[in-house]
Design a protein around this motif. Structure first.
Motif, PDB file in Angstrom:
ATOM      1  N   TYR A  35      -2.135  24.514  11.964  1.00 22.79           N
ATOM      2  CA  TYR A  35      -2.102  23.860  10.656  1.00 22.79           C
ATOM      3  C   TYR A  35      -2.384  22.360  10.739  1.00 22.79           C
ATOM      4  CZ  TYR A  35       2.832  22.931  11.973  1.00 22.79           C
ATOM      5  OH  TYR A  35       3.984  22.554  12.611  1.00 22.79           O
ATOM      6  N   ASP A  36      -2.768  21.823   9.607  1.00 26.76           N
ATOM      7  CA  ASP A  36      -3.152  20.420   9.485  1.00 26.76           C
ATOM      8  C   ASP A  36      -2.019  19.578   8.914  1.00 26.76           C
ATOM      9  OD1 ASP A  36      -4.072  20.099   6.216  1.00 26.76           O
ATOM     10  OD2 ASP A  36      -3.999  22.112   7.057  1.00 26.76           O
ATOM     11  N   HIS A  37      -2.166  18.267   9.020  1.00 25.34           N
ATOM     12  CA  HIS A  37      -1.322  17.278   8.345  1.00 25.34           C
ATOM     13  C   HIS A  37       0.165  17.414   8.666  1.00 25.34           C
ATOM     14  CE1 HIS A  37      -4.984  16.783   5.859  1.00 25.34           C
ATOM     15  NE2 HIS A  37      -4.539  15.539   5.720  1.00 25.34           N
ATOM     16  N   GLU A  38       0.498  17.519   9.949  1.00 28.41           N
ATOM     17  CA  GLU A  38       1.905  17.498  10.326  1.00 28.41           C
ATOM     18  C   GLU A  38       2.402  16.083  10.537  1.00 28.41           C
ATOM     19  OE1 GLU A  38       5.445  17.538  13.006  1.00 28.41           O
ATOM     20  OE2 GLU A  38       3.479  16.625  13.361  1.00 28.41           O
ATOM     21  N   GLU A  39       1.500  15.190  10.952  1.00 30.95           N
ATOM     22  CA  GLU A  39       1.905  13.851  11.359  1.00 30.95           C
ATOM     23  C   GLU A  39       1.979  12.868  10.195  1.00 30.95           C
ATOM     24  OE1 GLU A  39       3.070  13.288  14.121  1.00 30.95           O
ATOM     25  OE2 GLU A  39       2.126  14.455  15.697  1.00 30.95           O
ATOM     26  N   VAL A  40       1.865  13.358   8.966  1.00 29.92           N
ATOM     27  CA  VAL A  40       1.926  12.486   7.794  1.00 29.92           C
ATOM     28  C   VAL A  40       3.019  13.003   6.865  1.00 29.92           C
ATOM     29  CG1 VAL A  40      -0.437  11.636   7.957  1.00 29.92           C
ATOM     30  CG2 VAL A  40       0.004  13.815   6.812  1.00 29.92           C
ATOM     31  N   GLY A  41       3.023  12.565   5.620  1.00 28.91           N
ATOM     32  CA  GLY A  41       4.051  12.974   4.680  1.00 28.91           C
ATOM     33  C   GLY A  41       4.140  14.482   4.541  1.00 28.91           C
ATOM     34  N   SER A  42       5.369  14.987   4.430  1.00 31.42           N
ATOM     35  CA  SER A  42       5.580  16.431   4.413  1.00 31.42           C
ATOM     36  C   SER A  42       4.873  17.103   3.252  1.00 31.42           C
ATOM     37  CB  SER A  42       7.077  16.742   4.369  1.00 31.42           C
ATOM     38  OG  SER A  42       7.669  16.197   3.203  1.00 31.42           O
ATOM     39  N   PHE A  81       1.917  16.821   2.420  1.00 32.85           N
ATOM     40  CA  PHE A  81       0.542  17.139   2.794  1.00 32.85           C
ATOM     41  C   PHE A  81       0.447  18.266   3.822  1.00 32.85           C
ATOM     42  CE2 PHE A  81       0.606  12.509   1.840  1.00 32.85           C
ATOM     43  CZ  PHE A  81      -0.130  12.543   0.659  1.00 32.85           C
ATOM     44  N   SER A  82       1.567  18.733   4.337  1.00 35.23           N
ATOM     45  CA  SER A  82       1.590  19.678   5.455  1.00 35.23           C
ATOM     46  C   SER A  82       0.819  20.960   5.158  1.00 35.23           C
ATOM     47  CB  SER A  82       3.042  20.037   5.797  1.00 35.23           C
ATOM     48  OG  SER A  82       3.103  21.158   6.648  1.00 35.23           O
ATOM     49  N   GLY A  83      -0.057  21.335   6.091  1.00 33.29           N
ATOM     50  CA  GLY A  83      -0.759  22.604   5.966  1.00 33.29           C
ATOM     51  C   GLY A  83       0.178  23.788   6.053  1.00 33.29           C
ATOM     52  N   LEU A  84       1.229  23.673   6.887  1.00 34.19           N
ATOM     53  CA  LEU A  84       2.204  24.755   6.955  1.00 34.19           C
ATOM     54  C   LEU A  84       2.960  24.857   5.631  1.00 34.19           C
ATOM     55  CD1 LEU A  84       3.527  26.959   8.667  1.00 34.19           C
ATOM     56  CD2 LEU A  84       5.148  25.240   9.492  1.00 34.19           C
ATOM     57  N   GLY A  85       3.295  23.707   5.050  1.00 34.35           N
ATOM     58  CA  GLY A  85       3.931  23.720   3.742  1.00 34.35           C
ATOM     59  C   GLY A  85       3.042  24.364   2.692  1.00 34.35           C
ATOM     60  N   ARG A  86       1.716  24.164   2.806  1.00 28.98           N
ATOM     61  CA  ARG A  86       0.779  24.787   1.875  1.00 28.98           C
ATOM     62  C   ARG A  86       0.835  26.306   1.981  1.00 28.98           C
ATOM     63  NH1 ARG A  86      -3.862  23.530   4.178  1.00 28.98           N
ATOM     64  NH2 ARG A  86      -3.426  21.345   3.743  1.00 28.98           N
ATOM     65  N   VAL A  87       0.922  26.815   3.206  1.00 31.27           N
ATOM     66  CA  VAL A  87       1.032  28.264   3.388  1.00 31.27           C
ATOM     67  C   VAL A  87       2.348  28.771   2.801  1.00 31.27           C
ATOM     68  CG1 VAL A  87       1.057  30.150   5.059  1.00 31.27           C
ATOM     69  CG2 VAL A  87      -0.422  28.182   5.447  1.00 31.27           C
ATOM     70  N   VAL A  88       3.431  28.017   3.023  1.00 33.48           N
ATOM     71  CA  VAL A  88       4.731  28.406   2.470  1.00 33.48           C
ATOM     72  C   VAL A  88       4.645  28.524   0.950  1.00 33.48           C
ATOM     73  CG1 VAL A  88       7.109  27.655   2.113  1.00 33.48           C
ATOM     74  CG2 VAL A  88       6.073  27.453   4.382  1.00 33.48           C
ATOM     75  N   ARG A  89       3.953  27.578   0.303  1.00 30.89           N
ATOM     76  CA  ARG A  89       3.852  27.584  -1.162  1.00 30.89           C
ATOM     77  C   ARG A  89       2.883  28.640  -1.679  1.00 30.89           C
ATOM     78  NH1 ARG A  89       3.438  22.081  -0.093  1.00 30.89           N
ATOM     79  NH2 ARG A  89       1.187  22.167  -0.469  1.00 30.89           N
ATOM     80  N   ASP A  90       1.706  28.744  -1.040  1.00 31.69           N
ATOM     81  CA  ASP A  90       0.615  29.534  -1.610  1.00 31.69           C
ATOM     82  C   ASP A  90       0.497  30.939  -1.051  1.00 31.69           C
ATOM     83  OD1 ASP A  90       0.081  27.212  -2.962  1.00 31.69           O
ATOM     84  OD2 ASP A  90      -1.644  26.641  -1.715  1.00 31.69           O
ATOM     85  N   ASP A 106      13.291  10.649   0.598  1.00 32.58           N
ATOM     86  CA  ASP A 106      12.726  11.741   1.397  1.00 32.58           C
ATOM     87  C   ASP A 106      13.870  12.607   1.893  1.00 32.58           C
ATOM     88  OD1 ASP A 106      10.579  13.136   2.787  1.00 32.58           O
ATOM     89  OD2 ASP A 106      11.400  12.283   4.628  1.00 32.58           O
ATOM     90  N   GLU A 107      13.623  13.904   1.987  1.00 34.06           N
ATOM     91  CA  GLU A 107      14.655  14.794   2.504  1.00 34.06           C
ATOM     92  C   GLU A 107      14.008  16.037   3.106  1.00 34.06           C
ATOM     93  OE1 GLU A 107      17.087  15.647  -0.919  1.00 34.06           O
ATOM     94  OE2 GLU A 107      15.656  17.098  -1.746  1.00 34.06           O
ATOM     95  N   SER A 108      14.515  16.427   4.263  1.00 39.73           N
ATOM     96  CA  SER A 108      14.058  17.636   4.941  1.00 39.73           C
ATOM     97  C   SER A 108      15.273  18.315   5.551  1.00 39.73           C
ATOM     98  CB  SER A 108      13.036  17.310   6.036  1.00 39.73           C
ATOM     99  OG  SER A 108      11.865  16.747   5.477  1.00 39.73           O
ATOM    100  N   ALA A 109      15.471  19.572   5.197  1.00 41.34           N
ATOM    101  CA  ALA A 109      16.665  20.295   5.627  1.00 41.34           C
ATOM    102  C   ALA A 109      16.659  20.522   7.139  1.00 41.34           C
ATOM    103  CB  ALA A 109      16.761  21.626   4.902  1.00 41.34           C
ATOM    104  N   ALA A 110      17.857  20.664   7.697  1.00 36.57           N
ATOM    105  CA  ALA A 110      18.005  21.026   9.109  1.00 36.57           C
ATOM    106  C   ALA A 110      17.782  22.526   9.275  1.00 36.57           C
ATOM    107  CB  ALA A 110      19.397  20.636   9.588  1.00 36.57           C
ATOM    108  N   ALA A 111      17.733  22.968  10.522  1.00 29.26           N
ATOM    109  CA  ALA A 111      17.587  24.394  10.829  1.00 29.26           C
ATOM    110  C   ALA A 111      18.618  24.795  11.873  1.00 29.26           C
ATOM    111  CB  ALA A 111      16.182  24.697  11.342  1.00 29.26           C
ATOM    112  N   ARG A 112      19.328  25.859  11.626  1.00 28.91           N
ATOM    113  CA  ARG A 112      20.293  26.369  12.598  1.00 28.91           C
ATOM    114  C   ARG A 112      19.538  26.989  13.773  1.00 28.91           C
ATOM    115  NH1 ARG A 112      25.411  26.349  10.279  1.00 28.91           N
ATOM    116  NH2 ARG A 112      26.228  27.660  11.961  1.00 28.91           N
ATOM    117  N   PRO A 113      20.167  27.078  14.950  1.00 21.72           N
ATOM    118  CA  PRO A 113      19.446  27.571  16.133  1.00 21.72           C
ATOM    119  C   PRO A 113      18.952  29.002  16.028  1.00 21.72           C
ATOM    120  CG  PRO A 113      21.466  26.437  16.770  1.00 21.72           C
ATOM    121  CD  PRO A 113      21.516  26.585  15.290  1.00 21.72           C
ATOM    122  N   GLY A 114      19.773  29.900  15.496  1.00 22.69           N
ATOM    123  CA  GLY A 114      19.350  31.295  15.365  1.00 22.69           C
ATOM    124  C   GLY A 114      19.157  32.020  16.683  1.00 22.69           C
ATOM    125  N   LEU A 115      19.788  31.527  17.746  1.00 21.49           N
ATOM    126  CA  LEU A 115      19.562  32.133  19.063  1.00 21.49           C
ATOM    127  C   LEU A 115      20.258  33.478  19.224  1.00 21.49           C
ATOM    128  CD1 LEU A 115      19.869  28.937  21.293  1.00 21.49           C
ATOM    129  CD2 LEU A 115      17.798  30.043  20.433  1.00 21.49           C
TER     130      LEU A 115
END
Length: 389
Positions: free
Chosen positions: A152-159, A161-170, A307-316
């Motif tokens: 995916y694209d645009h990880e190193e900029v504002g969230s 723009f994230s390509g992964l975020g685009r997949v999550v939405r679309d 800006d806000e981005s949630a944490a993620a539990r380990p899920g191990l």
């Protein structure tokens, strides 16, 4: 004379050489297109894979009808190239022997590959592509689980723009899985979950005046001192979540104030960043910050959440995660920074970080990775994907 179009070597080439080829294709954020093109072409040449493109994000999937599915994800973009004279973490890549090693002429285990993105994260992308090449051709082995690859694209900029975020939405259905591995650099150690991050803009008011008659004003920069003192004295917690110890942090990261050299500033803005453990959701993280700011007399109406981005539990504890840890070895560690494992966690998909390279070298002038680290990461991933081999 036109420059030749970029291309990749065969995906069954030495994964270290594949890494070098990826590094040689410039892909600073907003310029991922040429790299996305060659990744797409390489994946479409594999008959076992179904490939879709969403902007400059490429998703490829096996469809063996197996009982579970895993995701291997990584971003194509890099931060801008270094501007320091003599920096080696640039484009194109270069091989150098490790200290005390006689140059071999070819990348051996001890040889180091320098270039922008060597750790963050084109070496991880090379591992993804090598795994796709192994499983995607007609005569390839059948894995223990179906696999989805996301580049995916645009990880190193504002969230936003994230390509992964685009997949999550679309197209969130493309990410349905039992487990995900994000191939961010971890030095070959499993890092579970990640800290969350939130940012705030705190405005401290004052009254403007001529600096020659400063007593007629209120200096907003001086008035910010209690806030800075509270932040400096704050002792961040270490929070244990599912057996991993996450270190938090609350810091002023930027300050603005003043309009001229002869004016008492009438406003001062302090930007604050909170890195919080995955025992908290965003609401709880905000409440923690508000409670600390209140110690400095800061009212909520003077605080803007920027800006806000949630944490993620380990899920191990998940069977697929446990199998992954058993296959790659070592003791899992927490991820202190924020990564896109949080996006998978929000979808109900347990995820870990695991990739070659030292994360402390990411974005540095001398960003590099060893050939051996990239090969070891691919070998570990292959052990997990092909448990019967």
């Amino acid at each position: 004379m036109e420059s030749p179009s970029p291309a990749l070597p065969p995906l069954d080439s030495d994964v270290a050489l594949l890494t070098a080829a990826l590094l040689d294709i410039h892909s600073v954020s907003d310029h991922e297109g040429p790299l996305a093109d060659v990744v797409e072409a390489a994946l479409r040449a594999l008959p076992r894979l179904r490939v879709q493109r969403l902007g400059d994000t490429i998703v490829a999937r096996t469809d063996f009808g197996l009982s579970s599915r895993v995701v291997l994800a990584g971003h194509l973009d890099t931060v801008p190239l270094p501007t320091t004279p003599g920096a080696r973490g640039t484009v194109p890549s270069r091989w150098e022997p490790a200290a005390g090693v006689v140059p071999s002429g070819l990348p051996e285990d001890a040889d180091l590959l320098y270039g922008r993105g060597a750790t963050d994260m084109k070496s991880g992308v090379a591992v993804q592509l090598a795994a796709a090449g192994l499983l995607g051709h007609d005569a390839g082995p059948i894995p223990g689980r179906d696999v989805t690859w996301v580049f995916y694209d645009h990880e190193e900029v504002g969230s936003e723009f994230s390509g992964l975020g685009r997949v999550v939405r679309d197209a969130p259905g493309l990410l349905e899985a039992d487990f995900a591995v994000l191939l961010e650099p971890t030095d070959g150690v499993v890092e579970g979950g990640c800290n969350g991050t939130s940012r705030y803009r705190v405005t401290v008011p004052g009254v403007a005046a001529h600096s020659g008659r400063s007593w007629r004003g209120v200096n907003a920069i001086h008035a910010a001192a209690p806030l800075l003192s509270v932040l400096a004295a704050y002792e961040p917690a270490t929070v244990t979540v599912e057996g991993l110890d996450y270190r938090e942090g609350l810091n002023a990261v930027r300050i603005h104030g003043g309009t001229a050299g002869n004016v008492i500033p009438d406003a001062c803005t302090v930007e604050v960043n909170y890195r919080f453990a995955p025992d908290k959701d965003l609401r709880q993280a905000h409440e923690q910050v508000f409670s600390v700011l209140a110690l400095a007399g800061v009212d909520r109406d003077r605080v803007e959440i920027t800006d806000e981005s949630a944490a993620a539990r380990p899920g191990l504890h998940h069977p697929a995660a446990a199998a992954f840890v058993a296959a790659v070895g070592g003791s899992p560690q927490p991820k202190y920074g924020w990564t896109d494992v949080a996006r998978f966690s929000a979808l109900g998909v347990p995820a870990v970080n695991f990739g070659p390279g030292d994360a402390l070298l990411a974005h540095s002038d001398d960003e590099h990775v060893s050939a051996g680290a990239v090969r070891d990461c691919l070998a570990a991933l292959t052990r997990w994907l092909l448990p019967r081999v």
